[in-house]
Design an enzyme around this catalytic site. Structure first.
Site, short mmCIF file in Angstrom:
data_model
loop_
_atom_site.label_atom_id
_atom_site.label_comp_id
_atom_site.label_asym_id
_atom_site.label_seq_id
_atom_site.Cartn_x
_atom_site.Cartn_y
_atom_site.Cartn_z
N ASP A 293 -8.31 -1.21 -14.85
CA ASP A 293 -8.12 -2.56 -14.31
C ASP A 293 -7.06 -3.32 -15.11
O ASP A 293 -7.24 -3.56 -16.30
CB ASP A 293 -9.48 -3.26 -14.37
CG ASP A 293 -9.55 -4.51 -13.53
OD1 ASP A 293 -8.49 -5.00 -13.09
OD2 ASP A 293 -10.66 -5.00 -13.32
N ASP A 353 -10.30 -9.39 -5.49
CA ASP A 353 -11.72 -9.01 -5.44
C ASP A 353 -12.40 -9.43 -4.13
O ASP A 353 -12.21 -10.54 -3.65
CB ASP A 353 -12.48 -9.68 -6.59
CG ASP A 353 -12.09 -9.09 -7.92
OD1 ASP A 353 -11.12 -8.30 -7.97
OD2 ASP A 353 -12.74 -9.41 -8.92
C1 GLA Z 1 -11.68 -7.40 -11.84
C2 GLA Z 1 -11.85 -6.30 -10.81
C3 GLA Z 1 -13.30 -6.27 -10.37
C4 GLA Z 1 -14.19 -6.03 -11.58
C5 GLA Z 1 -13.95 -7.09 -12.64
C6 GLA Z 1 -14.68 -6.77 -13.92
O1 GLA Z 1 -11.89 -8.67 -11.30
O2 GLA Z 1 -11.00 -6.50 -9.73
O3 GLA Z 1 -13.49 -5.26 -9.41
O4 GLA Z 1 -13.94 -4.75 -12.10
O5 GLA Z 1 -12.57 -7.22 -12.94
O6 GLA Z 1 -14.40 -7.67 -14.94
#
Ligand code: GLA
Length: 528
Positions: A293, A353
């Site tokens: 990520d 997200d």
């Molecule tokens: C980001 C990702 C999410 C999750 C969070 C965790 O927002 O896009 O899917 O993994 O981080 O902190």
């Protein structure tokens, strides 16, 4: 004041003018005096009151701390320096006031965007009371910062990204990955016991038999590093190797999460500068899947450097010698679908997200049309994890969610509590006929072939010349629709199988009339 008012009341114009002039003069004297006083007070203060490195240490429940650093330099009423928290690093560009009450505004570049943060605070004895408001009208959430050693919490030096080359295909994820991920339901509360019991549930409730395989731990498992630089787990995960063994004994696979930056999105330890070492650690633990990520990497790299940065971990995973599915998560920036496979990625997030709402789910799901050409066996567009069963949508809407993800050849990563879901939710997640569409071996992602107002038809070619067809009703009310197969390019008389009714549709040739509930779907497989 009383005196002045009484003068006004006697309507003596000349007297009023004289008095007003006196009043003005008095006010001016008062303001000048005030300024002089403030100046005098400032002059009494030591010149660099706020200067220093300040930290707020907020304990997480897992033995780690959420750290926020204010590295400040005060010169008169000017404050400069930086603010570092979780995945963010801001340079202070504006300030007002001094130790007795100040504001600082920080800014950082994040891809094409600028992020800004504003804090206000004051020095009370040796504590910096400092806070921020989400919106100006909100209450101040106050933090207490203490002085800490100079250099602590400094952003690590930049490591130049490697030159680009094509990473060899790892041969994994020939169909979109299926499994479960902890984030949507558990976020920072995921721990060893939860993961074990979720694995128990998945192995026993029919999900494993339906194809769900990966148990993926998302953010907040990380601890710090040992003196040799090896990544540690925090208190919530006492023994990752043992957890891997447990999950493997169930016939399932274990996934983990990290960031190419110094910090993850939740502010935990990232893999920056430790890519090879972390890949080796994952392999030793028996990890089968990595979600990587971007998060804190935005403090070091530009978006244009993303391919090289992701390639580094792609190489590291291959070199680890263990088959590890590589999931890129950088929210679809820099058209990741064009280079994700070249850096070793098996899947890549295409958007920000998802949330457990009809708006969020449809905003993501129905905007994937242009990306179909980039999906293929081993390399998938990832519109994010499922929200099915988390409670924010109706069962009808969750069926739409499942149908849309399946026709898009999206990864099917359940994001709910598998230990306590209703039979209806389990039935949606384990609809084998819909899953068969998702997992079709040709790996061709659906495109939208028709749209009128709130109605949309998406089709997906399946192996053996069959087609999946989903008729979506995005309106809130039930709608009737007639689908003429010839209009969709399906002209040979075919069998029409309803994948939610689990039966062949009668009288569905040459056209099929369907009633679709509000926010609902009719999904069929058309084959000879
Ligand atoms: C980001 C990702 C999410 C999750 C969070 C965790 O927002 O896009 O899917 O993994 O981080 O902190």
């Amino acid at each position: 004041m009383h005196h002045i008012e009484s003068q006004h009341h006697c309507h003596n114009r000349r007297g009023s003018v004289v008095l007003a002039t006196i009043l003005l003069a008095l006010t001016f004297v008062r303001i000048s005096l005030g300024i002089a006083l403030v100046r005098a007070r400032q002059a009494q203060l030591p010149a660099a009151d706020l200067t220093g490195n300040w930290v707020v240490r907020t304990p997480n429940a897992d033995g780690t701390f959420r750290l926020t650093y204010f590295n400040l330099k005060q010169e008169g009423s000017r404050i400069t320096g930086s603010i570092r928290l979780t995945q963010f690093y801001y340079l202070i560009v504006e300030s007002t006031g001094g130790a007795e009450g100040f504001t600082i505004t920080g800014t950082m570049k994040d891809g094409k965007n600028e992020r800004r943060v504003k804090y206000e605070g004051k020095l009370v004895r040796d504590e910096l009371r400092i806070g921020t408001r989400r919106r100006p009208e909100d209450q101040l959430t106050e933090l207490v910062a203490h002085r800490t050693a100079a250099g602590e919490g400094a952003l690590p030096a930049r490591i130049a990204p490697p030159a680009l080359h094509k990473v060899k295909d790892n041969g994994l994820a020939r169909t979109p990955p299926m499994g479960w991920n902890s984030w949507n339901k558990f976020a920072g509360r995921v721990d060893d016991a939860t993961v074990r019991s979720i694995a128990d549930a998945m192995a026993g409730n029919g999900m494993k038999d339906a194809g769900y395989l990966y148990i993926n731990i998302d953010d907040t498992w990380e601890g710090g590093r040992d003196p040799q630089g090896n990544i540690q787990t925090n208190k919530k995960f006492p023994d990752m190797k043992a957890l891997g063994d447990y999950v493997h004994k169930k016939g399932l696979k274990l996934g983990i999460y990290s960031s190419p930056g110094p910090n993850t999105c939740a502010g935990y330890e990232g893999s920056y500068g430790h890519e090879d070492q972390d890949a080796r650690t994952y392999a030793a633990w028996g990890i089968d899947y990595l979600k990587y990520d971007w998060c804190g990497a935005r403090t070091i790299y530009t978006d244009e450097e993303m391919p090289a940065v992701y390639q580094k971990m792609g190489d590291a995973l291959l070199a680890s010698g263990r088959p590890i599915v590589y999931s890129l998560c950088q929210y679809g920036r820099l058209d990741v679908w064009k280079w994700g496979a070249d850096v070793g990625g098996n899947l890549w997030r295409t958007t920000g997200d998802i949330r457990d709402s009809w708006d969020s789910m449809t905003r993501i799901g129905f905007t994937q049309n242009e990306l179909a050409q980039w999906a293929r066996p081993g390399h998938w567009n990832d519109p994010d994890m499922l929200e099915i069963g988390n409670g924010g949508m109706s069962e009808t809407e969750y069926k739409t969610h499942m149908s849309l993800w399946a026709i898009l050849a999206a990864p099917l990563l359940a994001g709910n509590d598998l230990r306590s879901m209703s039979p209806a939710i389990l039935a949606i997640l384990t609809n084998r006929e819909v899953i068969a569409v998702d997992q079709d071996k040709d790996g061709k992602q659906s495109t939208r072939v028709w749209k009128s107002g709130d109605q949309e038809i998406w089709t997906r070619p399946l192996s053996g010349g069959a087609h999946a067809v989903a008729v979506f009703n995005r309106a809130a009310e039930t709608r009737k629709l007639s689908v003429r197969w010839a209009d969709l390019g399906i002209s040979r008389k075919s069998r029409v199988r309803d994948l939610w009714e689990h039966k062949d549709a009668e009288g569905a040739w040459p056209e099929y009339s369907v009633m679709i509930p509000g926010h609902g779907v009719v999904m069929v497989r058309v084959s000879r």
